[in-house]
Design a protein around this motif. Structure first.
Motif, PDB file in Angstrom:
ATOM      1  N   GLU A 190      55.125  27.983  17.784  1.00  0.00           N
ATOM      2  CA  GLU A 190      54.042  28.278  16.842  1.00  0.00           C
ATOM      3  C   GLU A 190      53.050  27.134  16.794  1.00  0.00           C
ATOM      4  OE1 GLU A 190      54.905  28.073  12.477  1.00  0.00           O
ATOM      5  OE2 GLU A 190      56.915  27.595  13.200  1.00  0.00           O
ATOM      6  N   ILE A 191      51.880  27.445  16.310  1.00  0.00           N
ATOM      7  CA  ILE A 191      50.882  26.429  15.993  1.00  0.00           C
ATOM      8  C   ILE A 191      51.152  26.081  14.528  1.00  0.00           C
ATOM      9  CG2 ILE A 191      48.428  25.940  15.719  1.00  0.00           C
ATOM     10  CD1 ILE A 191      48.010  28.254  17.846  1.00  0.00           C
ATOM     11  N   LEU A 197      50.279  25.301  11.371  1.00  0.00           N
ATOM     12  CA  LEU A 197      49.050  25.191  10.580  1.00  0.00           C
ATOM     13  C   LEU A 197      49.196  24.266   9.376  1.00  0.00           C
ATOM     14  CD1 LEU A 197      47.909  28.900  10.771  1.00  0.00           C
ATOM     15  CD2 LEU A 197      47.118  26.960  12.125  1.00  0.00           C
ATOM     16  N   LEU A 247      49.027  20.746  10.640  1.00  0.00           N
ATOM     17  CA  LEU A 247      47.665  20.412  11.080  1.00  0.00           C
ATOM     18  C   LEU A 247      46.770  20.055   9.904  1.00  0.00           C
ATOM     19  CD1 LEU A 247      47.004  23.064  13.868  1.00  0.00           C
ATOM     20  CD2 LEU A 247      47.176  20.601  14.152  1.00  0.00           C
ATOM     21  N   GLY A 250      50.479  31.073  12.651  1.00  0.00           N
ATOM     22  CA  GLY A 250      50.467  30.319  13.908  1.00  0.00           C
ATOM     23  C   GLY A 250      51.617  30.693  14.825  1.00  0.00           C
TER      24      GLY A 250
END
Length: 181
Positions: free
Chosen positions: A63-64, A66, A69, A97
């Motif tokens: 996954e990204i 998030l 971030l 994400g």
């Protein structure tokens, strides 16, 4: 059955317990489970003792991250007031994400065959969004399990996106072949 659940052992918590229990019970009813879950779920608890059903296939999707971030943006000096509440406005939830990776992993598994139905499990709501996209293409029965109310959830973190969640909720309720809570 292809099960879409962000949380799955060794992540702990209620969502993992629920899905791991189902994987142990499904074979009694003639179903084998393939679970697409997060590779490293953003779970506050880990429980290595949670068992899964014999023969359960677990596919981990990246996954990204998030949430992380946004935290790094604060660290880099982006003013906190510019980021306040940003996580709570991510649609359909901060776990989105995971969606592109989970969708790709689930699509690959569906192409391999042997899947007769799809089950998406919330909370978070991202698995329903993925289920909605997959069920139409795969032409398989799809059941959406809601552990929490989507658009009318009293959680203040969900309120900023409640209106936009209504459209996803409506689409899931209209398209799913079965809904459970």
């Amino acid at each position: 059955m292809l099960v879409l659940s962000y949380f799955f052992p060794p992540a702990g918590g209620v969502a993992s317990v629920r899905v791991s229990s189902w994987t142990r019970l499904l074979p009694e009813f003639g179903w084998e489970a393939t679970v697409v879950a997060a590779l490293s779920p953003d779970a506050p608890v880990r429980d290595a003792a949670l068992g899964i059903g014999e023969g359960t296939e677990a596919i981990r999707a990246g996954e990204i991250p998030l949430r992380r971030l946004l935290q790094r943006l604060k660290w880099l000096g982006v003013p906190a007031r510019a980021l306040d509440g940003a996580v709570d406005r991510i649609w359909p939830d901060p776990f989105v994400g995971w969606a592109p990776f989970a969708h790709a992993a689930a699509s690959r598994r569906l192409r391999e065959g042997g899947i007769d139905a799809i089950l998406s499990v919330s909370n978070p709501f991202t698995p329903h969004w993925i289920g909605l996209r997959l069920a139409g293409r795969a032409r398989l029965p799809w059941v959406a399990f809601f552990s929490d109310d989507m658009s009318r959830n009293p959680d203040p973190r969900i309120r900023p996106r409640a209106r936009s969640l209504r459209s996803l909720e409506r689409a899931v309720l209209e398209r799913a072949d079965g809904v459970a809570a």
